[in-house]
Design a protein around this motif. Structure first.
Motif, PDB file in Angstrom:
ATOM      1  N   THR A 106     -30.267  48.299 -45.526  1.00 46.44           N
ATOM      2  CA  THR A 106     -30.571  49.724 -45.615  1.00 46.44           C
ATOM      3  C   THR A 106     -31.837  49.913 -46.441  1.00 46.44           C
ATOM      4  O   THR A 106     -31.891  49.469 -47.589  1.00 46.44           O
ATOM      5  CB  THR A 106     -29.422  50.507 -46.268  1.00 46.44           C
ATOM      6  OG1 THR A 106     -28.215  50.301 -45.516  1.00 46.44           O
ATOM      7  CG2 THR A 106     -29.738  51.996 -46.285  1.00 46.44           C
ATOM      8  N   ILE A 107     -32.815  50.576 -45.847  1.00 48.35           N
ATOM      9  CA  ILE A 107     -34.051  50.892 -46.557  1.00 48.35           C
ATOM     10  C   ILE A 107     -33.957  52.322 -47.072  1.00 48.35           C
ATOM     11  O   ILE A 107     -33.417  53.203 -46.400  1.00 48.35           O
ATOM     12  CB  ILE A 107     -35.287  50.706 -45.643  1.00 48.35           C
ATOM     13  CG1 ILE A 107     -36.578  50.826 -46.448  1.00 48.35           C
ATOM     14  CG2 ILE A 107     -35.264  51.688 -44.482  1.00 48.35           C
ATOM     15  CD1 ILE A 107     -37.829  50.444 -45.645  1.00 48.35           C
ATOM     16  N   SER A 108     -34.481  52.550 -48.275  1.00 47.90           N
ATOM     17  CA  SER A 108     -34.454  53.895 -48.831  1.00 47.90           C
ATOM     18  C   SER A 108     -35.595  54.033 -49.825  1.00 47.90           C
ATOM     19  O   SER A 108     -36.140  53.043 -50.312  1.00 47.90           O
ATOM     20  CB  SER A 108     -33.122  54.185 -49.509  1.00 47.90           C
ATOM     21  OG  SER A 108     -32.907  53.300 -50.601  1.00 47.90           O
ATOM     22  N   ARG A 109     -35.905  55.287 -50.127  1.00 50.51           N
ATOM     23  CA  ARG A 109     -36.945  55.548 -51.111  1.00 50.51           C
ATOM     24  C   ARG A 109     -36.466  56.629 -52.058  1.00 50.51           C
ATOM     25  O   ARG A 109     -35.918  57.648 -51.632  1.00 50.51           O
ATOM     26  CB  ARG A 109     -38.254  55.976 -50.453  1.00 50.51           C
ATOM     27  CG  ARG A 109     -39.393  56.157 -51.461  1.00 50.51           C
ATOM     28  CD  ARG A 109     -40.680  56.500 -50.767  1.00 50.51           C
ATOM     29  NE  ARG A 109     -41.775  56.607 -51.734  1.00 50.51           N
ATOM     30  CZ  ARG A 109     -42.101  57.715 -52.358  1.00 50.51           C
ATOM     31  NH1 ARG A 109     -41.421  58.828 -52.142  1.00 50.51           N
ATOM     32  NH2 ARG A 109     -43.114  57.735 -53.219  1.00 50.51           N
ATOM     33  N   ASP A 110     -36.655  56.393 -53.327  1.00 49.88           N
ATOM     34  CA  ASP A 110     -36.292  57.369 -54.351  1.00 49.88           C
ATOM     35  C   ASP A 110     -37.540  58.167 -54.689  1.00 49.88           C
ATOM     36  O   ASP A 110     -38.500  57.629 -55.232  1.00 49.88           O
ATOM     37  CB  ASP A 110     -35.747  56.650 -55.591  1.00 49.88           C
ATOM     38  CG  ASP A 110     -35.170  57.612 -56.602  1.00 49.88           C
ATOM     39  OD1 ASP A 110     -35.740  58.718 -56.771  1.00 49.88           O
ATOM     40  OD2 ASP A 110     -34.160  57.267 -57.231  1.00 49.88           O
ATOM     41  N   ASN A 111     -37.536  59.455 -54.358  1.00 46.27           N
ATOM     42  CA  ASN A 111     -38.718  60.275 -54.598  1.00 46.27           C
ATOM     43  C   ASN A 111     -38.951  60.535 -56.082  1.00 46.27           C
ATOM     44  O   ASN A 111     -40.043  60.922 -56.488  1.00 46.27           O
ATOM     45  CB  ASN A 111     -38.597  61.594 -53.847  1.00 46.27           C
ATOM     46  CG  ASN A 111     -38.700  61.407 -52.352  1.00 46.27           C
ATOM     47  OD1 ASN A 111     -39.470  60.591 -51.872  1.00 46.27           O
ATOM     48  ND2 ASN A 111     -37.894  62.151 -51.604  1.00 46.27           N
ATOM     49  N   ALA A 112     -37.924  60.343 -56.888  1.00 49.36           N
ATOM     50  CA  ALA A 112     -38.068  60.579 -58.323  1.00 49.36           C
ATOM     51  C   ALA A 112     -38.848  59.452 -59.004  1.00 49.36           C
ATOM     52  O   ALA A 112     -39.738  59.699 -59.813  1.00 49.36           O
ATOM     53  CB  ALA A 112     -36.696  60.738 -58.965  1.00 49.36           C
ATOM     54  N   ASP A 113     -38.499  58.209 -58.650  1.00 53.71           N
ATOM     55  CA  ASP A 113     -39.193  57.100 -59.301  1.00 53.71           C
ATOM     56  C   ASP A 113     -40.206  56.425 -58.392  1.00 53.71           C
ATOM     57  O   ASP A 113     -40.846  55.454 -58.787  1.00 53.71           O
ATOM     58  CB  ASP A 113     -38.199  56.064 -59.838  1.00 53.71           C
ATOM     59  CG  ASP A 113     -37.375  55.404 -58.731  1.00 53.71           C
ATOM     60  OD1 ASP A 113     -36.354  54.768 -59.057  1.00 53.71           O
ATOM     61  OD2 ASP A 113     -37.731  55.522 -57.538  1.00 53.71           O
ATOM     62  N   HIS A 114     -40.341  56.972 -57.183  1.00 50.52           N
ATOM     63  CA  HIS A 114     -41.335  56.480 -56.220  1.00 50.52           C
ATOM     64  C   HIS A 114     -41.133  55.025 -55.839  1.00 50.52           C
ATOM     65  O   HIS A 114     -42.086  54.329 -55.491  1.00 50.52           O
ATOM     66  CB  HIS A 114     -42.756  56.680 -56.770  1.00 50.52           C
ATOM     67  CG  HIS A 114     -43.042  58.084 -57.175  1.00 50.52           C
ATOM     68  ND1 HIS A 114     -43.117  59.123 -56.278  1.00 50.52           N
ATOM     69  CD2 HIS A 114     -43.221  58.633 -58.401  1.00 50.52           C
ATOM     70  CE1 HIS A 114     -43.357  60.241 -56.931  1.00 50.52           C
ATOM     71  NE2 HIS A 114     -43.416  59.985 -58.211  1.00 50.52           N
ATOM     72  N   LYS A 115     -39.913  54.555 -55.927  1.00 54.44           N
ATOM     73  CA  LYS A 115     -39.633  53.180 -55.565  1.00 54.44           C
ATOM     74  C   LYS A 115     -39.032  53.089 -54.168  1.00 54.44           C
ATOM     75  O   LYS A 115     -38.292  53.968 -53.736  1.00 54.44           O
ATOM     76  CB  LYS A 115     -38.677  52.547 -56.566  1.00 54.44           C
ATOM     77  CG  LYS A 115     -39.309  52.223 -57.910  1.00 54.44           C
ATOM     78  CD  LYS A 115     -38.324  51.481 -58.785  1.00 54.44           C
ATOM     79  CE  LYS A 115     -38.961  51.070 -60.110  1.00 54.44           C
ATOM     80  NZ  LYS A 115     -38.019  50.332 -60.977  1.00 54.44           N
ATOM     81  N   LEU A 116     -39.361  52.007 -53.500  1.00 51.92           N
ATOM     82  CA  LEU A 116     -38.770  51.689 -52.209  1.00 51.92           C
ATOM     83  C   LEU A 116     -37.706  50.625 -52.439  1.00 51.92           C
ATOM     84  O   LEU A 116     -37.916  49.695 -53.221  1.00 51.92           O
ATOM     85  CB  LEU A 116     -39.828  51.150 -51.243  1.00 51.92           C
ATOM     86  CG  LEU A 116     -39.361  50.871 -49.821  1.00 51.92           C
ATOM     87  CD1 LEU A 116     -39.161  52.186 -49.050  1.00 51.92           C
ATOM     88  CD2 LEU A 116     -40.368  49.984 -49.092  1.00 51.92           C
TER      89      LEU A 116
END
Length: 130
Positions: free
Chosen positions: A69-79
């Protein structure tokens, strides 16, 4: 200067899980694609999964569908790449990649060749044993 730094690799037994992270810095594009690729010893680099900022759509290689599962956290800008039910054939160096976009993607997801002209990290090793 854009920097991508992967972390989270390691050694795990088959059936186990790992979560990879990709920290980004210096990236100012508001619309972009990001992805995970991998390269096993003696093999060509292959795409694993992509993320499209425009629709937050994910796209997976057939070999990892249902397990990764790929995801991105917009808060910490991490993939992130969550890898479950790992198999020995998943053993490889995993790379994070990013490419900025000037227009929207009509298909609604990012394809792997798009990253040939993008930014790349140094990779993190994943080893899966029986």
């Amino acid at each position: 200067q854009v920097h991508l730094v992967e972390s989270g690799g390691g050694s795990v037994q088959a059936g186990g899980s790992l979560r990879l992270s990709c920290a980004t810095s210096g990236y100012t594009s508001s619309n972009f694609c990001m992805a995970w690729f991998r390269q096993a010893p003696g093999k060509e680099r292959e795409g694993v999964a992509t993320y499209y900022k425009g629709t937050e759509a994910a796209y997976y290689a057939d070999s990892v569908k249902g397990r990764f599962t790929i995801s991105r956290d917009n808060a910490d800008h991490k993939l992130y790449l969550l890898m479950n039910n790992l198999k020995p054939e998943d053993t490889a160096v995993y790379y994070c990649a990013a490419v900025g976009l000037r227009t929207t993607i009509s298909a609604g997801y990012c394809d792997f060749p798009r990253f040939d002209s993008g930014y790349w990290g140094q990779g993190t090793q994943v080893a899966v044993s029986l």
